[in-house]
Enzyme design. Sequence first.
Site, PDB file in Angstrom:
ATOM      1  N   GLN A   1     -20.711  31.345  21.507  1.00  0.00           N
ATOM      2  CA  GLN A   1     -19.944  30.297  20.889  1.00  0.00           C
ATOM      3  C   GLN A   1     -20.709  29.650  19.627  1.00  0.00           C
ATOM      4  OE1 GLN A   1     -16.514  28.762  23.272  1.00  0.00           O
ATOM      5  NE2 GLN A   1     -17.659  29.938  25.017  1.00  0.00           N
TER       6      GLN A   1
ATOM      7  N   HIS B   1     -29.258  34.123  22.088  1.00  0.00           N
ATOM      8  CA  HIS B   1     -28.326  35.004  21.299  1.00  0.00           C
ATOM      9  C   HIS B   1     -28.428  35.235  19.901  1.00  0.00           C
ATOM     10  CE1 HIS B   1     -24.924  37.413  20.832  1.00  0.00           C
ATOM     11  NE2 HIS B   1     -24.460  36.680  20.179  1.00  0.00           N
TER      12      HIS B   1
ATOM     13  N   LYS C   1     -20.037  48.332  16.540  1.00  0.00           N
ATOM     14  CA  LYS C   1     -19.105  48.467  17.425  1.00  0.00           C
ATOM     15  C   LYS C   1     -18.089  47.355  16.722  1.00  0.00           C
ATOM     16  CE  LYS C   1     -20.925  44.639  20.019  1.00  0.00           C
ATOM     17  NZ  LYS C   1     -21.502  44.126  21.269  1.00  0.00           N
TER      18      LYS C   1
ATOM     19  N   ARG D   1     -15.012  44.569  18.279  1.00  0.00           N
ATOM     20  CA  ARG D   1     -14.103  43.943  19.285  1.00  0.00           C
ATOM     21  C   ARG D   1     -12.820  43.686  19.151  1.00  0.00           C
ATOM     22  NH1 ARG D   1     -17.321  42.737  23.745  1.00  0.00           N
ATOM     23  NH2 ARG D   1     -19.385  42.183  23.540  1.00  0.00           N
TER      24      ARG D   1
ATOM     25  N   ASP E   1     -30.861  45.304  23.863  1.00  0.00           N
ATOM     26  CA  ASP E   1     -29.759  44.220  23.624  1.00  0.00           C
ATOM     27  C   ASP E   1     -30.252  42.839  24.336  1.00  0.00           C
ATOM     28  OD1 ASP E   1     -27.636  43.114  22.773  1.00  0.00           O
ATOM     29  OD2 ASP E   1     -25.985  44.334  23.876  1.00  0.00           O
TER      30      ASP E   1
ATOM     31  N   THR F   1     -20.433  46.763  26.316  1.00  0.00           N
ATOM     32  CA  THR F   1     -21.203  46.985  25.063  1.00  0.00           C
ATOM     33  C   THR F   1     -22.124  48.462  25.408  1.00  0.00           C
ATOM     34  OG1 THR F   1     -21.111  44.726  24.026  1.00  0.00           O
ATOM     35  CG2 THR F   1     -22.899  46.255  23.328  1.00  0.00           C
TER      36      THR F   1
END
Length: 337
Positions: free
Chosen positions: A102, A135, A199, A201, A225, A233
Amino acid sequence: MSHPTIIFSGNSNQPLADEVAKRLKISVGKALVSRFKNEETRVEIGENVRGADAFIVQSIARGPDIGVNDSLMEMLLMADALKRASASRITAVIPYYGYAKQDKKTKGREPISAKVVANLLKVVGIRRIVTMDLHAAQIQGFFDLPVDNLMAMPVLCNYLKKENLCDERVVIVSPDAGGVHRAELFAKRLNTSLAIVFKRRPRPDVVEVTDIVGHVNGKIAVIVDDMISTGGTLAKAAEAIKASGATQVYTVATHGLFAGEAIDVLNDSCIERVISTNTVQNTDLSRHPKFVQLSIAQTFADAISRITTNRSVSELFYPDESAPTESLPILEPVVAS
Ligand code: R5P
């Protein structure tokens, strides 16, 4: 006069804190970190820390007996206690930095939670952050403090090399556009080709693969990843890669959150082996033969040792930018017990 180094641990990943301390040949500092009956977090530092260089090892993640928000609260209250007890410097060692996904508003009226966590860490007196594979690397900019963003890559690559998952038979695959840089680093170290899965979402925690760029046909694919949350995923990417002709699919990820049904999702998938590290404590992985957990304790121990002696931390990963891949230091992988 040098400041004594003391490592403290909350409850989110005590085994990792113990292992880091052991590798530094010190013991974890005494502290009571528990709950009052009303569920508020209770902290009491059990030894003198006046003038100490204090490190708090705590992933902002759920552990076997703790939720993600309690992990954060423990970190905040331990730091506050150390500050009020006159520690000279407090470093938060956060193997997994929770709330990192986030990191921006994707639509109106959302918080930027990763920034809120950064503000809280600063306000309680933390003066340095040591973390791993954030991340998004730009989260470092949420802090006006030094941030060491360590990499699990050497440990993961060393394991892949040992398992002969390298060279031209292998293709490293990024499971989304955001992970391409990380996948490139692996491909360079392991001397493999590179492919990218695209990908989307449609909803939070739901994944659809739209495209694959690169050649996977006839290759052993290793998907790289930063984290495994629901496992969607990796499972979906593996399925698409296998359908495009890959002979086998392996996955590596730094942070194994294994949320919800992730272990079942991955066990039921076509993935041969799911390799992660012990940044997040997972006590039941050893019951699942498909899962391998590598210890990154030595990387954190090396970083803490370098911080306390004012030596370069980035040298751990890039001793010389111009050096050929082979000369980079490869840390010994240790399968976590
Ligand atoms: C996404 O940007 C991340 O790098 C991971 O691919 C994602 O967080 C994994 O989540 P899940 O396991 O729930 O698909």
